[in-house]
Each structure stands twice: as C-alpha cells, then as structure tokens.
Design an enzyme around this catalytic site. Sequence first.
Site, mmCIF file in Angstrom:
data_model
loop_
_atom_site.group_PDB
_atom_site.id
_atom_site.type_symbol
_atom_site.label_atom_id
_atom_site.label_comp_id
_atom_site.label_asym_id
_atom_site.label_seq_id
_atom_site.Cartn_x
_atom_site.Cartn_y
_atom_site.Cartn_z
ATOM 1 N N ASP A 229 0.911 -1.135 0.000
ATOM 2 C CA ASP A 229 0.000 0.000 0.000
ATOM 3 C C ASP A 229 0.953 1.187 0.000
ATOM 4 O OD1 ASP A 229 -1.453 2.298 0.892
ATOM 5 O OD2 ASP A 229 -3.067 0.940 1.442
ATOM 6 N N HIS A 230 1.093 1.832 -1.145
ATOM 7 C CA HIS A 230 2.195 2.802 -1.247
ATOM 8 C C HIS A 230 2.046 3.967 -0.258
ATOM 9 C CE1 HIS A 230 -0.514 5.086 -3.878
ATOM 10 N NE2 HIS A 230 0.323 6.106 -3.798
ATOM 11 N N HIS B 183 -5.861 2.844 1.196
ATOM 12 C CA HIS B 183 -5.121 3.972 1.771
ATOM 13 C C HIS B 183 -5.820 4.596 2.988
ATOM 14 C CE1 HIS B 183 -3.116 3.237 -1.909
ATOM 15 N NE2 HIS B 183 -3.835 4.025 -2.674
HETATM 16 C C1 BG6 Z 1 -3.653 4.876 -6.249
HETATM 17 C C2 BG6 Z 1 -4.994 5.012 -6.919
HETATM 18 O O1 BG6 Z 1 -3.657 3.777 -5.380
HETATM 19 O O2 BG6 Z 1 -3.369 6.054 -5.528
HETATM 20 C C3 BG6 Z 1 -5.035 6.236 -7.808
HETATM 21 O O3 BG6 Z 1 -5.257 3.853 -7.699
HETATM 22 C C4 BG6 Z 1 -4.618 7.471 -7.036
HETATM 23 O O4 BG6 Z 1 -6.325 6.418 -8.363
HETATM 24 C C5 BG6 Z 1 -3.300 7.230 -6.319
HETATM 25 O O5 BG6 Z 1 -4.484 8.546 -7.936
HETATM 26 C C6 BG6 Z 1 -2.953 8.396 -5.413
HETATM 27 O O6 BG6 Z 1 -1.644 8.231 -4.952
HETATM 28 P P1 BG6 Z 1 -0.744 9.472 -4.566
HETATM 29 O O7 BG6 Z 1 0.518 8.882 -4.043
HETATM 30 O O8 BG6 Z 1 -0.559 10.285 -5.804
HETATM 31 O O9 BG6 Z 1 -1.510 10.228 -3.539
#
Ligand code: BG6
Length: 491
Positions: free
Chosen positions: A177-178, A240
Amino acid sequence: TQDNKALFIIFGGTGDLAKRKLYPSLFRLFRKRAINKHFAVIGTARREWTNEHFREVVTDSIQELNPTPKELDSFTSHFYYQAHNVTNTQEYVTLEKLASELDDTYQLDGNRVFYLAMAPSFFGTIAQHIKSEHILSENGFNRLIIEKPFGTDYQTAKELNDSISAAFTEDQIFRIDHYLGKEMVQNISAIRFGNNIFESLWNHYYIDNVQITLAESLGVEERGGYYDKSGALKDMVQNHILQIVALLAMEPPTIFSDHAIRTEKISALESIRIYNEKEVKENFVRGQYSKGHLGSNQFPGYHEEKDVDPTSSTETFVAGKLMIDTFRWAGVPFYIRTGKRLTEKGTRINIVFKTTPINVFRSADQTEDIPENILTIYIQPTEGFSLTLNGKEIGSGFAMDPVKLNYRHSSETLENSPEAYEKLLLDCLKGDATNFTHWDEVAASWKIVDVIKHVWDKDNSNIPTYPARTMGPKEAFDLLENDGRSWVWEP
Ligand code: BG6
C-alpha cells in the site's frame, strides 16, 4: 549501508509501474549502496525482448536521476530479460534456470524477491507455478511483493489470498500500500508515540473528531477503464484511507516491530463498526464529477472521460463517517473523504480536540465559543504539522486569537527524501513488514467496504454530482453539518 543480496524477479517487467517506480527506486538504492554487487533483476513479460533492449528501457526509466555513464553501465548490467507466459509451466523451468545462474554469478545466497507488477488476474497462477515448478529457493529467503488491487471484494480477496498462500507463508507476503511508504504517514506513529502531550490526549475524553482527506485534483487520466469498474471507495478507501485510520486509531504497540504494530492495526480495523443498510445511507455519501472549471480552465465531466461508460454510475468521490467501537474511541467520529477532480491535491489529517469545558471569557469579549485546538498532519504535497492554539488578542479587553504553530519540511529535505517505493523495497529486503498490509487488515477492510458498496449497488440512480474542481457534493458537507461540525480545510 549493507549491500543487500537478492534476485528480483519482476513479473510485468515491461509495464508502467516497473518503469515509473521500480527501476528508479532500485537505482536509488544502488546509488546508496543498499544494493550493489550482489543483486540481479530478471524482468519478465510476454513480449520478446533482448537483454540489450531491456537495459535500454531501464536506462530510459532512470534518466531523471541523471546517472553518470559509469553508474549506468554498472547498474544496468545487473538486468536480464526473460520472455514469459505466466500460464505456461515449461517457461517457469527456463526462468528457474536463469535464476540459479544469476544466483551463482552474483552470489545472491539464494535470496529471492518475486514482484507481481501486473494484472491482478494472474497473481494466483503465478504464485502457484512458482511453487509447483520449484522456483522458490531452498537456501536464502523467498518474498513475494504484490501490488493492489488485492481482490475486488472480500470474497475475491480471500480466493486470491488462498491461492498465494499455497506457495508463500504470511510472513513471506509483502502487500503493497504505497501510502504506507509515505514519510508523513509513517510520521503518524512518531507524533503519537514520541509525544506524550498528544498520546495522553489521544482518546474520546479529549478528541472531538478526526478528519482524513485525500483530495486529488486530477481526473481519471488514462485509467478510465480500470477506474470505472472500481470507483473511489475501492480505489482509495479500502486501502489507503483505512490504513491511515488504523494507524491513528490503534492502541500503542508494546514495541515498534512489524508484528506488534500489525497486531494493533488489525484490532483497530476489526473494531470499526460495520453498518447496516440504514446506517450506510446515513453515514456514507458518494459523488461523481460533472464538468466544471477553475478560473478559465475547463474540465470535462466524468462521463466524458476516455474509457468511461457515458452512463456510468461509478463514484469518483466518497465521504463517510466511521465509528470505532473501542473504549478509546467511543463516540468519536472519524470523517473521511476522497475524490478525483477536487479543488486541489492535498492529503491531510486533522485531529480536532474538544473545547474547554466552559468558556470563562464569556464575561469578557469572547462571547462566542472558544475555537478548538486542531493538530493537522500534512501528508502531501507539503509535509509537516500544524497546531492551532488560542492566545489572547493583543490590546485591551479579552478575546481569543487563534494562532497556528506551523512546521513544514523544507523543499530541500523533501527533494532528498526517499520515495515511497524505494523505502518499501528496502524494507522488504530487510524482511521488515511494518509498512505492508497483513491479510487480516485486508480482510477487515473489505468487510467494511463491501457492506457500503452492496447498499449503493441496490440503487444507482441519482448519484450526487459535483462540478469538477470543487470539494465534492453538498451531501458531503451536510454529513458534518448534521453533526454540528464542519470540514477543516485551511492552507
Ligand atoms: C492509487 C490510486 O492507489 O493512488 C489512484 O489507484 C490514485 O487512483 C493514487 O491517484 C494516489 O496516490 P498518490 O501517491 O498520488 O496520492
């Protein structure tokens, strides 16, 4: 730093994620010598590529990091390409042969990281073949990194988990989960457990409500096809947002280890109230963007986006109120919201404290309620904290004057700070699963989301809309207003 030894086998090595995130992150780790002599990468995908071509692609993907010619040569020389059809058993035999050759050449001690950076429909097949064709090494570690989406509901997530569990044990599985790689998300634990002034107030006696906003200014861009089947609830809330809720709501771990932290996160997620149909309708709202503008810039509506069904009822916005049924959080709403094409890109957490029991200044000039103290955690694009306090307005009389103590990481610090994927890859090499999601977390999250989705799917008519580049439909504001509260959203 230690020269971590490992072979990375990347399924989906020609794909977007590999190029945008994985190769640059590996290069950063290489520069820092967290991987150096003893690593190799096998990229696999269906296309027939040569090692030379693969290395050119890798070279392109790290251009922004301005590698020197010498760095480039030595880094890319560790990359190998193997065309691979994931359903063909025989091809895993070929893959194993290359893997064990590289293991010898680079003295990798049998350490293997299998990275699934491709369409989720193949995750199970790959994991099973890895097992049946003996690609798991017998000495060294075997770790599986798996990207989202992890299933599309609890049932499919469970099936996926069962299939990968046939080859890998829970402690070998690293679910990405980045958001958990983001510096300020990791900082939630620092703020809570490193500051007694907060942790001692971190409960329903002192906190009135918690607000989490993950706002995006972009639309669905090139991902309309995927997004239209997913929607904001599954795309952002299941993973997230619920991960952030878990970090904010969990009990303090006894020690800062992956096992202890994940145990507490699991309990927190399992304590989130599962709503019945009526409660879903009262506590969750969805929305979809219609065309709009910001200044003179025009933005199309969701229905006009590429690869989106023009009659689609997919939500591009969600707001909701979660209740966590623990002693700590009894009665404290966690308001969450996320959406595409909102006013600005901004990810923030606001902890809104209760006001003083009485307003002693009511006899002076402060006849209105005293404003709340608010702790804000800025996750992105700026990173830092702020705390609003009440001071006295300068002059005679006695009125409150809110002041804001503000801290932001400098742009220089931000530039030098590692990217989420870089940190997560290194964690995996070290076998630290703190910032990866445990199956029980995934399961609990899907159960919460499934109920909401199920209620929504029963009636897809009249989904609230909001003009592109605004902060969502009116219903999202009403949600808090009905509770006598409002969203905190200040620069
Ligand atoms: C991803 C979603 O997990 O997270 C995207 O699939 C979203 O739709 C993105 O834009 C948002 O990530 P960050 O790091 O740009 O906030």
